[in-house]
Motif scaffolding. Structure first.
Motif, PDB file in Angstrom:
ATOM      1  N   UNK A 113     -13.497  -2.818  -1.457  1.00  0.00           N
ATOM      2  CA  UNK A 113     -12.801  -2.627  -0.179  1.00  0.00           C
ATOM      3  C   UNK A 113     -12.636  -3.972   0.538  1.00  0.00           C
ATOM      4  N   UNK A 114     -13.654  -4.839   0.474  1.00  0.00           N
ATOM      5  CA  UNK A 114     -13.534  -6.158   1.094  1.00  0.00           C
ATOM      6  C   UNK A 114     -12.368  -6.935   0.489  1.00  0.00           C
ATOM      7  N   UNK A 115     -12.201  -6.837  -0.812  1.00  0.00           N
ATOM      8  CA  UNK A 115     -11.100  -7.516  -1.489  1.00  0.00           C
ATOM      9  C   UNK A 115      -9.755  -6.960  -1.021  1.00  0.00           C
ATOM     10  N   UNK A 116      -9.658  -5.660  -0.858  1.00  0.00           N
ATOM     11  CA  UNK A 116      -8.417  -5.055  -0.373  1.00  0.00           C
ATOM     12  C   UNK A 116      -8.099  -5.492   1.055  1.00  0.00           C
ATOM     13  N   UNK A 117      -9.126  -5.594   1.879  1.00  0.00           N
ATOM     14  CA  UNK A 117      -8.921  -5.992   3.268  1.00  0.00           C
ATOM     15  C   UNK A 117      -8.488  -7.454   3.351  1.00  0.00           C
ATOM     16  N   UNK A 118      -9.144  -8.309   2.598  1.00  0.00           N
ATOM     17  CA  UNK A 118      -8.846  -9.735   2.672  1.00  0.00           C
ATOM     18  C   UNK A 118      -7.509 -10.097   2.054  1.00  0.00           C
ATOM     19  N   UNK A 119      -7.032  -9.310   1.108  1.00  0.00           N
ATOM     20  CA  UNK A 119      -5.785  -9.624   0.416  1.00  0.00           C
ATOM     21  C   UNK A 119      -4.666  -8.656   0.764  1.00  0.00           C
ATOM     22  N   UNK A 120      -4.633  -8.210   2.002  1.00  0.00           N
ATOM     23  CA  UNK A 120      -3.643  -7.220   2.414  1.00  0.00           C
ATOM     24  C   UNK A 120      -2.221  -7.747   2.324  1.00  0.00           C
ATOM     25  N   UNK A 121      -1.972  -8.957   2.727  1.00  0.00           N
ATOM     26  CA  UNK A 121      -0.615  -9.474   2.742  1.00  0.00           C
ATOM     27  C   UNK A 121      -0.274 -10.357   1.554  1.00  0.00           C
ATOM     28  N   UNK A 122      -1.146 -10.415   0.594  1.00  0.00           N
ATOM     29  CA  UNK A 122      -0.924 -11.287  -0.552  1.00  0.00           C
ATOM     30  C   UNK A 122      -0.034 -10.574  -1.554  1.00  0.00           C
ATOM     31  N   UNK A 123       1.022 -11.267  -1.966  1.00  0.00           N
ATOM     32  CA  UNK A 123       1.924 -10.696  -2.961  1.00  0.00           C
ATOM     33  C   UNK A 123       1.418 -10.951  -4.362  1.00  0.00           C
ATOM     34  N   UNK A 124       2.136 -10.475  -5.334  1.00  0.00           N
ATOM     35  CA  UNK A 124       1.726 -10.624  -6.715  1.00  0.00           C
ATOM     36  C   UNK A 124       1.805 -12.043  -7.219  1.00  0.00           C
TER      37      UNK A 124
END
Length: 111
Positions: free
Chosen positions: A55-66
């Motif tokens: 979940x921390x990874x999802x929160x920190x990389x919310x706006x990161x594209x592929x």
């Protein structure tokens, strides 16, 4: 995004913030406490997502594209390449030719 999806997303964030393991039952409990009707399949899907992903990874990389991971994995072998990559090439300024103006300051529509 529907209200059910948002309720499940917020429930996961709340549970994660409190350090409580995310389960579909706890997601349903939080949705009911908020008076948000949730379709029966959403809590199970979100609980499986929370179990498989950090979940921390999802929160920190919310706006990161592929493409960000590829760009970040640039040349890290030589130290000489780093300063060259850090400094962008200077842009050349192109002088635009000045337009000739009429003596009278009027436009010649039919010339």
């Amino acid at each position: 995004m529907s209200a059910s999806e948002l309720a499940c997303s917020y429930a996961i964030l709340i549970l994660h913030d409190e350090g409580i393991p995310v389960t579909s039952e706890k997601i349903v409990t939080l949705a009911k406490a908020a008076n948000v009707p949730v379709e029966s399949y959403w809590p199970g899907l979100f609980a499986k997502l929370a179990a498989k992903r950090d979940i921390d990874d999802l929160i920190l990389n919310v706006g990161v594209g592929g493409g960000a991971a590829v760009a970040a994995a640039g040349p890290a072998v030589g130290t000489a390449a780093a300063p060259a990559a850090a400094a962008p090439p200077p842009e050349e300024k192109k002088e635009e030719p000045k337009e000739e103006s009429d003596d009278e300051g009027l436009f010649n529509l039919f010339d």
